[in-house]
Design an enzyme around this catalytic site. Structure first.
Site, PDB file in Angstrom:
ATOM      1  N   HIS A 189      31.946   6.552  18.770  1.00 49.29           N
ATOM      2  CA  HIS A 189      31.619   5.215  18.560  1.00 49.29           C
ATOM      3  C   HIS A 189      30.497   5.098  17.266  1.00 49.29           C
ATOM      4  O   HIS A 189      30.586   4.355  16.686  1.00 49.29           O
ATOM      5  CB  HIS A 189      30.988   4.524  19.545  1.00 49.29           C
TER       6      HIS A 189
ATOM      7  N   CYS B  30      41.547   0.607  13.301  1.00 51.59           N
ATOM      8  CA  CYS B  30      41.952   2.049  13.428  1.00 51.59           C
ATOM      9  C   CYS B  30      43.652   1.926  13.673  1.00 51.59           C
ATOM     10  O   CYS B  30      44.082   1.069  14.518  1.00 51.59           O
ATOM     11  CB  CYS B  30      41.322   2.679  14.334  1.00 51.59           C
TER      12      CYS B  30
ATOM     13  N   SER C  37      36.540   0.914  29.157  1.00 51.67           N
ATOM     14  CA  SER C  37      37.080   1.385  27.790  1.00 51.67           C
ATOM     15  C   SER C  37      37.648   0.099  27.108  1.00 51.67           C
ATOM     16  O   SER C  37      38.606  -0.514  27.610  1.00 51.67           O
ATOM     17  CB  SER C  37      38.140   2.455  28.257  1.00 51.67           C
ATOM     18  N   SER C  38      37.045  -0.618  26.193  1.00 52.07           N
ATOM     19  CA  SER C  38      37.368  -1.475  25.415  1.00 52.07           C
ATOM     20  C   SER C  38      38.996  -1.634  25.131  1.00 52.07           C
ATOM     21  O   SER C  38      39.712  -2.527  25.072  1.00 52.07           O
ATOM     22  CB  SER C  38      36.584  -2.189  24.379  1.00 52.07           C
TER      23      SER C  38
ATOM     24  N   CYS D  30      33.782   9.159  14.827  1.00 51.35           N
ATOM     25  CA  CYS D  30      35.112   9.096  14.323  1.00 51.35           C
ATOM     26  C   CYS D  30      34.894   9.206  12.801  1.00 51.35           C
ATOM     27  O   CYS D  30      34.250   8.116  12.435  1.00 51.35           O
ATOM     28  CB  CYS D  30      35.735   8.121  15.019  1.00 51.35           C
TER      29      CYS D  30
ATOM     30  N   HIS E 261      29.525  -3.963  22.609  1.00 49.11           N
ATOM     31  CA  HIS E 261      30.283  -2.540  22.538  1.00 49.11           C
ATOM     32  C   HIS E 261      29.283  -1.692  21.589  1.00 49.11           C
ATOM     33  O   HIS E 261      28.868  -2.029  20.684  1.00 49.11           O
ATOM     34  CB  HIS E 261      31.631  -2.670  21.644  1.00 49.11           C
TER      35      HIS E 261
ATOM     36  N   HIS F  15      35.451   7.057  27.843  1.00 48.48           N
ATOM     37  CA  HIS F  15      35.317   6.393  28.948  1.00 48.48           C
ATOM     38  C   HIS F  15      36.232   6.848  29.978  1.00 48.48           C
ATOM     39  O   HIS F  15      37.406   6.442  30.369  1.00 48.48           O
ATOM     40  CB  HIS F  15      36.047   4.826  28.676  1.00 48.48           C
TER      41      HIS F  15
ATOM     42  N   GLU G 159      30.179   0.742  19.470  1.00 42.98           N
ATOM     43  CA  GLU G 159      30.584   1.099  18.118  1.00 42.98           C
ATOM     44  C   GLU G 159      30.088  -0.018  17.458  1.00 42.98           C
ATOM     45  O   GLU G 159      29.632   0.049  16.190  1.00 42.98           O
ATOM     46  CB  GLU G 159      31.902   0.912  18.101  1.00 42.98           C
TER      47      GLU G 159
HETATM   48  S1  SF4 Z   1      40.523   4.610  18.217  1.00 45.74           S
HETATM   49 FE1  SF4 Z   1      40.637   5.273  16.197  1.00 45.74          FE
HETATM   50  S2  SF4 Z   1      38.589   4.785  15.538  1.00 45.74           S
HETATM   51 FE2  SF4 Z   1      38.298   4.890  17.817  1.00 45.74          FE
HETATM   52  S3  SF4 Z   1      37.952   7.074  18.043  1.00 45.74           S
HETATM   53 FE3  SF4 Z   1      40.188   6.631  18.207  1.00 45.74          FE
HETATM   54  S4  SF4 Z   1      40.915   7.427  16.336  1.00 45.74           S
HETATM   55 FE4  SF4 Z   1      38.601   6.913  15.769  1.00 45.74          FE
END
Ligand code: SF4
Length: 650
Positions: free
Chosen positions: A74, A193, A221-222, A96, A124, A41, A126
């Site tokens: 995501h 995370c 960007s959440s 990720c 979202h 984002h 993700e």
């Molecule tokens: S916030 Fe955490 S889960 Fe999301 S992409 Fe970054 S490291 Fe990965």
């Protein structure tokens, strides 16, 4: 004058950074790249990727043949993977690792018959990706109220509860309070995370002590929006995407200004915001300030410097690299080649997710938010110190031989390569070194490691030391007559060398047998174990004479016990000389038949009467035990026989 503080965990997280790097790498390799949605984002970064040739698509149906499709951090549902596979496009999977873990949990628990409850925003990407691994067997709740409502309306069943990685950890805590206590049918996975959690915690702490917070990140960007929400609870807060928006903000009446940034915000944008703020505030104040903004920026960023020693938490491990969280703006990567010098070890053999490891920074790039690190250099430094100390103190070290190399072998001790030349292996010259591979060897360090040279070790020196110690121990207790059991190590023409436990003694050839022998090999072989005793000691010259013959086997004793002068015996001719013949009475005892005693007539030549191997009847005419000489006579034996014959006839 306002003080600016940048949150220490502001900016790119490792998952986003990894995805960005994967796209740039593919573009650099000349691949046709299409990202399934914007990779992050952040319009600046996305526009830069487009300028370099990347396309952004919303659906896999837009893919062109041969185009590499990048799955962003995501992640996506399993159906998308299937669709891409059907189209045959190559995949660059930048999901990720933390998100991949959630996919795995969702799929496994679905297979086990659990219903999946997902904390997060149902819109979202993700969350939509996670839902796509639940086989239409899930429900998304945004907060504790929706969760409570779900429990009120739905009968109890097996539930697995997970969350979006960027979920607010405070609301997550509230949600957990809604769950029935100790219900065996409910399993909860905390999948928030740590990067997000850390960023939120750091941001909240900074916002509490600030008058104004600037949150930098994409409007969509959440995780940036969540940071904005957190900051708003404590102070006046602005959400901006880049430095251009600073002009529109009211930065007045703020002594302490805090800055944080979402996971998609590159380091250079944060820096740009800080620098622009410096200019604006300087202008607004229209006065000389002593406050040094550059210093403030430096202090606020946890900066990494090449050569610095840092600690990091392992976040993911694969065959080519280890990703670590350094608590800094840059994401740390440790290439597999920088983990260890030992080629037999894989990254997973050395570290696990969650481990805290010490590292040395080898390269820092603020532009791409990456820091390259080395674990092996830390290990080497510690190892080098130990190896140097071992050299100084002459300590004997132990390590397996890891490789046979030109001119010797290599061992690794505490990450330090130690070369042992063939001449120091303790093996004979020209012997093959192959047998040493994998063997744990004892060695001492004879040359300390230097900048470009590895340490040098010696096994031979340890063998020598051990031999010296064994010798010293031997001489402490050695005394004439003391018995030992030892292995024959070697034979020479004059005797056999026997190992008495680190020191060799020699059994002289004359001591090996009561019989006359020409070479020790007639009696013993290398490897035989003999019972020996010390006959003589010469400590000054390290000489030990050993005895081996036993008194009870002494043939002279046997002879003395069974024979006397006057006895008539059969004897075997064993040698012939000009003055007579030697005849063996028993093993080890020969007597001389003088030429004058061979017959009752004059004999000119001994060989006219006897030959080696003949058995003859002789009379023992003299025994000289002192000089170990026995005289025999065939003539007298014949006379006695004649006399007896005559007596019989009478
Ligand atoms: S916030 Fe955490 S889960 Fe999301 S992409 Fe970054 S490291 Fe990965």
């Amino acid at each position: 004058m306002a003080k600016i503080t940048v949150s220490k965990s502001a900016g790119f997280c490792f998952g986003v950074n990894r995805a960005v790097q994967m796209v740039y790498q593919a573009l650099e390799e000349g691949k046709k790249v299409a990202t399934l949605g914007p990779i992050i984002h952040n319009t600046d970064v996305v526009n830069d990727m487009i300028a370099r040739g990347a396309r952004i698509i919303d659906d896999v149906s837009e893919l062109e043949p041969g185009e590499h499709v990048v799955i962003r951090s995501h992640g996506v549902g399993s159906r998308i993977y299937e669709e891409i596979a059907q189209r045959g496009n190559p995949v660059i999977d930048a999901t990720c690792p933390f998100v991949s873990r959630i996919h795995k949990i969702a799929a496994e628990k679905t297979r086990e018959g659990y219903f999946i409850l997902i904390a997060g925003d149902e819109n979202h990407p993700e969350v939509q990706g996670i839902v796509g691994h639940c086989d239409e067997n899930s429900f998304v709740f945004k907060d504790q109220f929706v969760l409570k409502d779900y429990f009120d309306k739905n009968p109890q069943k097996k539930l697995a509860i997970i969350s979006q990685t960027t979920y607010n950890n405070i609301i997550w805590g509230e949600c957990l309070k809604v769950l029935p206590e100790d219900d065996p049918n409910i399993v909860v996975y905390d999948t928030i995370c740590t990067a997000t959690e850390q960023r939120q915690t750091d941001t909240a702490a900074l916002a509490k002590k600030s008058d104004l917070m600037i949150v930098i990140g994409g409007r969509h960007s959440s995780n940036t929006v969540k940071l904005y929400d957190i900051c708003s609870q404590y102070c006046r807060t602005y959400h901006i995407e880049n430095a251009d928006e600073l002009d529109t903000l009211d930065l007045s009446n703020a002594e302490h200004i805090g800055i944080t940034a979402g996971a998609s915000t590159p380091a250079h944008i944060i820096k740009e915001v800080v620098t622009t703020m410096e200019e604006i505030l300087n202008k607004d104040n229209n006065q000389e300030e002593e406050f040094d903004f550059a210093q403030a920026v430096d202090e606020s960023f946890k900066k990494l410097h090449t050569g610095a020693r840092v600690k990091g938490i392992v976040m993911s491990v694969n065959n080519s690299e280890v990703i670590v969280d350094l608590g800094a703006k840059q994401t740390g990567t440790v290439p597999a080649s920088e983990l260890t010098n030992d080629p037999s070890k894989k990254p997973a053999d050395l570290v696990s997710v969650g481990d805290e490891i010490e590292l040395i920074v080898t390269k820092v790039s603020d532009q791409d938010g990456m820091a390259t690190l080395s674990k092996k250099r830390v290990d080497e430094q510690a190892g080098v110190e130990k190896v140097i100390e071992a050299k100084e103190q002459g300590t004997v070290l132990e390590a397996p031989v890891s490789a046979i190399v030109k001119g010797g072998v290599n061992v690794f001790y505490e990450g330090v390569r130690i070369f042992i030349p063939a001449s120091q292996t303790g093996l004979p010259r020209e012997a093959s070194l192959d047998g040493l591979k994998g063997q744990t060897v004892k060695f001492i360090v004879i040359e300390a490691p230097e900048r470009r040279k590895s340490a040098v070790g010696s096994i031979k020196a340890v063998n020598r030391q051990e031999k010296e110690a064994a010798k010293a121990k031997f001489w402490e207790t050695a005394e004439i007559g003391k018995e030992y059991e030892g292995e024959v190590k070697s034979l020479t023409s004059y005797g056999a060398f026997v190992d008495l436990g680190g020191i060799d003694g020699m059994v002289h050839i004359s001591e090996l047998s009561w019989n006359r022998i020409k070479h020790p090999s007639q009696v013993v072989s290398v490897g035989d174990v003999l019972k020996v005793y010390i006959k003589n000691l010469d400590q000054e010259n390290d000489r030990i004479s050993l005895g081996y013959k036993k008194a009870e086997d002494n043939p002279w004793e046997k002879f003395k016990a069974n024979y006397e002068v006057g006895d008539i015996v059969d004897a075997k001719i064993v040698s012939v000389t000009s003055f007579g013949a030697f005849a063996q009475i028993i093993d080890g005892i020969d007597g001389l038949i003088h030429i004058s005693q061979l017959a009752d007539r004059r004999v000119e030549n001994v060989k006219d009467v006897v030959a080696v191997g003949d058995t003859v009847t002789v009379k023992i005419t003299n025994i000289d035990m002192d000089s170990k000489r026995i005289s025999l006579s065939m003539r007298e034996a014949m006379d006695d026989a004649d006399y007896e014959d005559e007596a019989d006839e009478d």
